[in-house]
Design an enzyme around this catalytic site. Structure first.
Site, PDB file in Angstrom:
ATOM      1  N   TYR A 190       0.820  -1.215   0.000  1.00  0.00           N
ATOM      2  CA  TYR A 190       0.000   0.000   0.000  1.00  0.00           C
ATOM      3  C   TYR A 190       0.852   1.263   0.000  1.00  0.00           C
ATOM      4  CZ  TYR A 190      -4.163  -2.837   0.947  1.00  0.00           C
ATOM      5  OH  TYR A 190      -5.176  -3.751   0.868  1.00  0.00           O
TER       6      TYR A 190
ATOM      7  N   ASP B 241      -3.564 -18.038   1.992  1.00  0.00           N
ATOM      8  CA  ASP B 241      -4.714 -18.698   1.354  1.00  0.00           C
ATOM      9  C   ASP B 241      -5.317 -19.743   2.297  1.00  0.00           C
ATOM     10  OD1 ASP B 241      -2.309 -20.028   1.014  1.00  0.00           O
ATOM     11  OD2 ASP B 241      -2.652 -20.592  -1.072  1.00  0.00           O
TER      12      ASP B 241
ATOM     13  N   ASP C  31      -5.806  -6.503   5.507  1.00  0.00           N
ATOM     14  CA  ASP C  31      -6.969  -5.780   4.993  1.00  0.00           C
ATOM     15  C   ASP C  31      -8.025  -6.785   4.528  1.00  0.00           C
ATOM     16  OD1 ASP C  31      -8.568  -3.707   4.092  1.00  0.00           O
ATOM     17  OD2 ASP C  31      -7.476  -3.447   2.205  1.00  0.00           O
TER      18      ASP C  31
HETATM   19  C1  IPM Z   1      -9.435  -0.416   5.774  1.00  0.00           C
HETATM   20  C2  IPM Z   1      -9.782   0.196   4.461  1.00  0.00           C
HETATM   21  C3  IPM Z   1      -8.614   1.061   4.020  1.00  0.00           C
HETATM   22  C4  IPM Z   1      -7.412   0.162   3.925  1.00  0.00           C
HETATM   23  C5  IPM Z   1      -8.829   1.846   2.737  1.00  0.00           C
HETATM   24  C6  IPM Z   1     -10.030   2.750   2.836  1.00  0.00           C
HETATM   25  C7  IPM Z   1      -7.606   2.622   2.337  1.00  0.00           C
HETATM   26  O1  IPM Z   1     -10.078  -0.790   3.530  1.00  0.00           O
HETATM   27  O2  IPM Z   1      -9.186   0.340   6.740  1.00  0.00           O
HETATM   28  O3  IPM Z   1      -9.395  -1.641   5.861  1.00  0.00           O
HETATM   29  O4  IPM Z   1      -7.252  -0.567   2.951  1.00  0.00           O
HETATM   30  O5  IPM Z   1      -6.629   0.143   4.844  1.00  0.00           O
HETATM   31 MG    MG Z   2     -10.270  -2.718   4.375  1.00  0.00          MG
END
Ligand code: IPM
Ligand code: MG
Length: 373
Positions: free
Chosen positions: A141, A224, A248
């Protein structure tokens, strides 16, 4: 205690749920004689509209100055243009990064009253109580991105996934400490059969546990397989630690164990400030901004209210207040109160504000009970 709480309501249903988080925190302050000062600021799409930036300087300055941050949600169709250079999500990612919030706690506890709200079979769910610790400021990310057009008109895009020893160490250490205080089991999730970052992750996790947490049982699991085991035997997990993207995805999956994403809280923590009572942190429900149901009063505020409980416990070191707030939530659920997302077909439901008020009143009611005793 005195505390300054930055409130970033954000977009969509963010303002509705954040208002209920503030309501219950006010009730806590009143019941225990704390002084909480709430200061609001813009983040996400509403901040883009007002200032051009999803994380204005004023907002960041307030968050640094405040003891702790309570956030609603960011994003919405208005700002969803894939070509846009500025996006609401950058506000959230930027805030996590700027505040150094590397450990994201996402507890998934199945509340007895909500077992029927999950699509999974009740016998799988009873007793599920797991904590996912997601690495929050590294990995794919935050790695370099690129996009290039080729002569034939096709395109190539890349997202770099990178991790350093220190980034893995600190989040594994945090997760192992939670495991030690819980049931003593840590599952480290990676994709070490394919990814180099995962092989580093696995080696570091093994070393940290061997050197610092010999009393915590560590198992490694491929992501997985973990996705599958979370549905097949969720009750076996205690603490799961994993990198940013895996965390996530797995936490959205795990949320279905609890019946609705609407009830799940999260805490994002940085390194403790030496000598300080409070610990920097950002607290938000794990659900998104749900623009389709915004401003209708049907959002579930419990994810935010339970995030406020985590805020009390982890950042303000007020564990009794945190537990009382969680008990107040269980109390209203046991009474049968449901928001629309939790109601079974034909079951009546209450609006966002009513749910928040009921929890606040349950807290005050608990005070009266305590006085009688
Ligand atoms: C979360 C959300 C966020 C992330 C997005 C909105 C950037 O999906 O907090 O899980 O991926 O961290
Ligand atoms: Mg999320």
């Amino acid at each position: 205690m005195d505390a300054t709480i930055a409130v970033l309501a954000g977009d969509g249903i963010g303002p509705e749920v954040a208002a209920e988080g503030v309501r219950v925190l006010r009730a806590v302050a009143e019941r225990w004689g704390h002084r909480f000062e709430f200061r609001e600021a813009l983040v996400g799409g509403c901040a883009i509209d007002a200032t051009g930036s999803p994380l204005p300087d004023d907002t960041l300055a307030l968050c640094r100055e405040a003891d702790v941050v309570l956030l609603g949600a960011v994003g919405g169709p208005k700002w969803d243009d894939p070509q846009a250079k500025v996006r609401p999500e950058q506000g959230l990612l930027g805030l996590r990064r700027a505040l150094g919030l590397f450990a994201n706690l996402r507890p998934v506890a199945v509340r007895e009253a909500l077992i029927g709200a999950s699509p999974l079979r009740p016998e799988l769910l009873r007793g599920v109580d797991l904590l996912v610790v997601r690495e929050l400021t590294g990995g794919i990310y935050f790695g370099d991105k690129s996009r290039e057009k080729r002569d034939d008109g096709s395109e190539r895009a890349t997202d770099l996934c990178a991790y350093e020893t220190l980034e893995v160490e600190r989040v594994v250490r945090a997760a192992a400490a939670f495991a030690r205080a819980r049931r003593g089991r840590l599952t480290s999730v990676d994709k070490a059969n394919v990814l180099e970052t995962s092989r580093l992750w696995r080696a570091v996790a093994s070393r940290v546990l061997a050197e610092e947490f010999p009393d915590v049982a560590l198992e490694h699991m491929l992501v997985d397989a973990c996705a599958m085991h979370l549905l097949r035997r969720p009750g076996d997990f205690d603490v799961i630690v994993t990198e940013n993207m895996f965390g996530d995805i797995l936490t959205d999956e795990a949320s279905m164990l609890a019946g609705s994403m609407g009830v799940l809280p999260s805490a994002s923590l940085g390194a403790p400030r030496p000598g300080a009572v409070t610990q920097p942190g950002l607290y938000e429900p794990i659900h998104g901004s749900a623009p389709d149901i915004a401003r209708q009063g049907v959002a579930n505020p419990l994810g935010t209210i339970l995030s406020a409980a985590l805020l009390l416990r982890h950042s303000l070191a007020l564990p009794a207040e945190a537990s009382a707030l969680e008990a107040a939530v269980d109390h209203v659920l046991a009474r049968g109160l449901r928001t629309r997302d939790l109601a079974e077909p034909g079951q009546p439901w209450v609006r966002t504000e009513e749910m928040g008020r009921a929890v606040a009143e349950a807290l005050v009611g608990a005070r009266e009970d305590a006085r009688v005793v």
